[in-house]
Each structure stands twice: as C-alpha cells, then as structure tokens.
Design an enzyme around this catalytic site. Structure first.
Site, mmCIF file in Angstrom:
data_model
loop_
_atom_site.group_PDB
_atom_site.id
_atom_site.type_symbol
_atom_site.label_atom_id
_atom_site.label_comp_id
_atom_site.label_asym_id
_atom_site.label_seq_id
_atom_site.Cartn_x
_atom_site.Cartn_y
_atom_site.Cartn_z
ATOM 1 N N ASP A 1 40.807 7.428 16.014
ATOM 2 C CA ASP A 1 39.831 6.501 15.398
ATOM 3 C C ASP A 1 39.210 5.568 16.441
ATOM 4 O OD1 ASP A 1 38.372 5.439 13.318
ATOM 5 O OD2 ASP A 1 39.919 3.984 12.759
ATOM 6 N N ASN B 1 34.606 11.703 5.453
ATOM 7 C CA ASN B 1 33.615 11.592 6.539
ATOM 8 C C ASN B 1 32.311 12.324 6.210
ATOM 9 O OD1 ASN B 1 36.139 11.631 9.172
ATOM 10 N ND2 ASN B 1 35.107 9.869 8.282
HETATM 11 C C1 IPE Z 1 39.917 8.563 9.725
HETATM 12 O O1 IPE Z 1 39.042 7.675 10.312
HETATM 13 C C2 IPE Z 1 39.414 9.972 9.876
HETATM 14 C C3 IPE Z 1 39.463 10.515 11.229
HETATM 15 C C4 IPE Z 1 39.930 9.918 12.302
HETATM 16 C C5 IPE Z 1 38.948 11.849 11.361
HETATM 17 P P1 IPE Z 1 37.910 6.900 9.466
HETATM 18 O O2 IPE Z 1 37.159 6.089 10.448
HETATM 19 O O3 IPE Z 1 37.146 7.865 8.643
HETATM 20 O O4 IPE Z 1 38.792 5.989 8.514
HETATM 21 P P2 IPE Z 1 38.414 4.665 7.702
HETATM 22 O O5 IPE Z 1 37.175 4.979 6.916
HETATM 23 O O6 IPE Z 1 38.174 3.575 8.716
HETATM 24 O O7 IPE Z 1 39.604 4.377 6.862
HETATM 25 C C1 IPE Z 2 36.746 8.557 14.706
HETATM 26 O O1 IPE Z 2 35.945 7.508 15.121
HETATM 27 C C2 IPE Z 2 36.004 9.873 14.582
HETATM 28 C C3 IPE Z 2 35.765 10.307 13.197
HETATM 29 C C4 IPE Z 2 36.181 9.714 12.135
HETATM 30 C C5 IPE Z 2 34.989 11.518 13.015
HETATM 31 P P1 IPE Z 2 34.973 6.761 14.123
HETATM 32 O O2 IPE Z 2 33.679 7.501 14.075
HETATM 33 O O3 IPE Z 2 35.627 6.530 12.820
HETATM 34 O O4 IPE Z 2 34.742 5.379 14.868
HETATM 35 P P2 IPE Z 2 34.788 3.939 14.202
HETATM 36 O O5 IPE Z 2 36.114 3.826 13.534
HETATM 37 O O6 IPE Z 2 33.633 3.849 13.251
HETATM 38 O O7 IPE Z 2 34.672 3.006 15.373
HETATM 39 MG MG MG Z 3 36.804 5.058 12.066
#
Ligand code: IPE
Ligand code: IPE
Ligand code: MG
Length: 245
Positions: free
Chosen positions: A12, A60
């Site tokens: 994340d 996502n």
């Molecule tokens: C969790 O991260 C999903 C992945 C790392 C693929 P998100 O960024 O989607 O999670 P939330 O929305 O902050 O809980």
């Molecule tokens: C994790 O990073 C990757 C995916 C969930 C696909 P994020 O895209 O969630 O990055 P933040 O959490 O918004 O910074």
């Molecule tokens: Mg995230």
C-alpha cells in the site's frame, strides 16, 4: 521461531508516495512494481515457501478508469518481462481472485505466466488479483451449498477444515505473517478467513520505499513473537522445550 511458511503483503501507499514527490499516482505504481520484483527475488533467496502479494482488490475496480487501465497494462507488461526470471528462480506463479473482470489481453498474459511456470517447484508466488476476502468466502459457501444440494455432502460435514479446503486459496497454508506498508492498520478485505492467527506487521514507509532490509526487519520482529493460538505463554514454552529433547 523459524521463517514463516507463508508471507502475505498488502503493498500500500504507491499513490501517496508519488504525490508527495509531486508526481502522478501512476508513477508510484510503476516504482511499486519494481519494488515487488526485488521482494519476490529476496523471498525466493530466503527460501520462503509461499509469498502472496495483494496486487489489486475487488474494491480497486472503483478507482478512476485511467488508473485501473494503467495498473492492468503495467501488470501485463511486467509479467511478460519477468516470466523468464520467475522460471530461472524456480518460482511458480498463481493468482486468486475474479479474473473474469480483467481485460482480455491481461487475462491472456496472466494465463501464460501461470502455465509457463507450472513446472516450477520452488516458491509459490500468488498475486491476489481482483481479489476480495468476502467474495472468496461467499464463493466457498456457494460451492459447499451446491455439494449439499447434489447430495455429495451432509450439512454437518461442513467444518473449518472442509471450509478451508473449499476456498480458492486452499493450496496455501494460512499466512504466518501479513505485512502492510504505508502505516495503515487494516486488512482492506484481504485474507479474512485465513488471517485468524496471522502475525501482523505494519511498516510506516510507502510500498515504493520498502526494501529487502525492511523485509528482513519484519522477519526479525516475527521471530521474536510468541504465537499462542489461544494457549498460555507457559504452555507454549513447555511445548517448545519438549520439542528440543
Ligand atoms: C489494499 O489497498 C489493496 C491493495 C494493496 C491491492 P487499498 O489502498 O485499496 O486499501 P484502502 O482502500 O486504503 O483500505
Ligand atoms: C497500492 O497503493 C496499490 C493498489 C492498491 C493497487 P495505492 O494506490 O493504494 O496508494 P495509496 O494508498 O492511495 O497511497
Ligand atoms: Mg492504498
């Protein structure tokens, strides 16, 4: 305690990492994919048997179309580029999640990497892709309900063990260690059933800053923990000392 048999990582913070540097979120995803490559290689070298990376959640899909589409093409490109390295490192690639939602060329690429690494006998690398823990549990419930309806099993046969065997991820042991980067303390619908007794480790850095050294630190922290599974500390110490005899 030795190394975990199964490490699962919630990668994340890509977007925040990029935005903090004045870049588009996509830049963070590109860097994140490179970091994932290094961590996969490091885990294989450490002899970790199972590594699962939470790559894209069911939720996502709700992100802006542009971000979703870049993530999908990045995935396909990197898999194409890295499949030979996976084979060289004897890593078998798997996925869990609803692949029917992937664009066709991405689905084809994922299928090729699964097939081309199917003979590998080293680390199992699983991408949780279009994956949600609740969806996986609901799917297992459907499967079991069908078996009951067809008279193959009795409702009383359904216990924890049969339920675990009905999950898409049933080829994996429950994760011993779940790592999440970016300082967030939540599962975000990851491995809800399997995480019952996983050790949780949160790294404050965003995923593009996560390194092999940080993984090693997580392993050191893991080895220092006492996993009690409901028992008392004294019981665990007694069973450990009898193991040594
Ligand atoms: C969790 O991260 C999903 C992945 C790392 C693929 P998100 O960024 O989607 O999670 P939330 O929305 O902050 O809980
Ligand atoms: C994790 O990073 C990757 C995916 C969930 C696909 P994020 O895209 O969630 O990055 P933040 O959490 O918004 O910074
Ligand atoms: Mg995230």
């Amino acid at each position: 305690m030795g190394n975990p048999k199964h490490i699962a990582i919630i990668m994340d913070g890509n977007g925040r990492w990029a935005q903090a540097r004045g870049h588009h979120r996509i830049f963070g995803h590109v860097r994140g994919a490179t970091v994932a490559r290094g961590i996969i290689e490091h885990c294989a070298q450490l002899g970790i048997e199972n590594l699962t990376l939470f790559t894209f959640s069911t939720e996502n899909w709700r992100r802006p179309d542009e971000e979703v589409s870049v993530l999908m093409s990045l995935l396909a490109r990197r898999l194409k580029r890295e499949t030979a390295t996976l084979i060289k490192n004897n890593i078998r690639f798997h996925t869990i999640g609803d692949l029917s939602r992937l664009p066709k060329p991405v689905l084809e690429r994922v299928g090729k990497t699964i097939q081309e690494t199917s003979h590998c006998t080293g680390m199992n690398l699983t991408f949780a892709l279009s994956y949600g823990g609740r969806q996986e549990i609901a799917q297992a419930a459907q499967l079991l309900a069908q078996k009951v309806a067809q008279g193959e099993i009795d409702p009383h046969d359904i216990d924890e063990s049969l339920f675990s065997k009905s999950l898409e991820s049933s080829y994996l042991p429950d994760p011993d260690l779940i790592i999440r980067t970016s300082g967030e303390n939540r599962l975000s619908n990851f491995f809800l059933w399997q995480a019952a007794y996983s050790e949780f480790y949160v790294a404050d850095c965003c995923w593009p800053d996560f390194s092999s050294d940080q993984l090693d630190q997580a392993l050191v922290a893991y080895r220092r923990r006492q996993r009690r599974f409901g028992k008392t500390s004294a019981q665990i110490l007694t069973s450990q000392s009898s193991d040594l005899l």
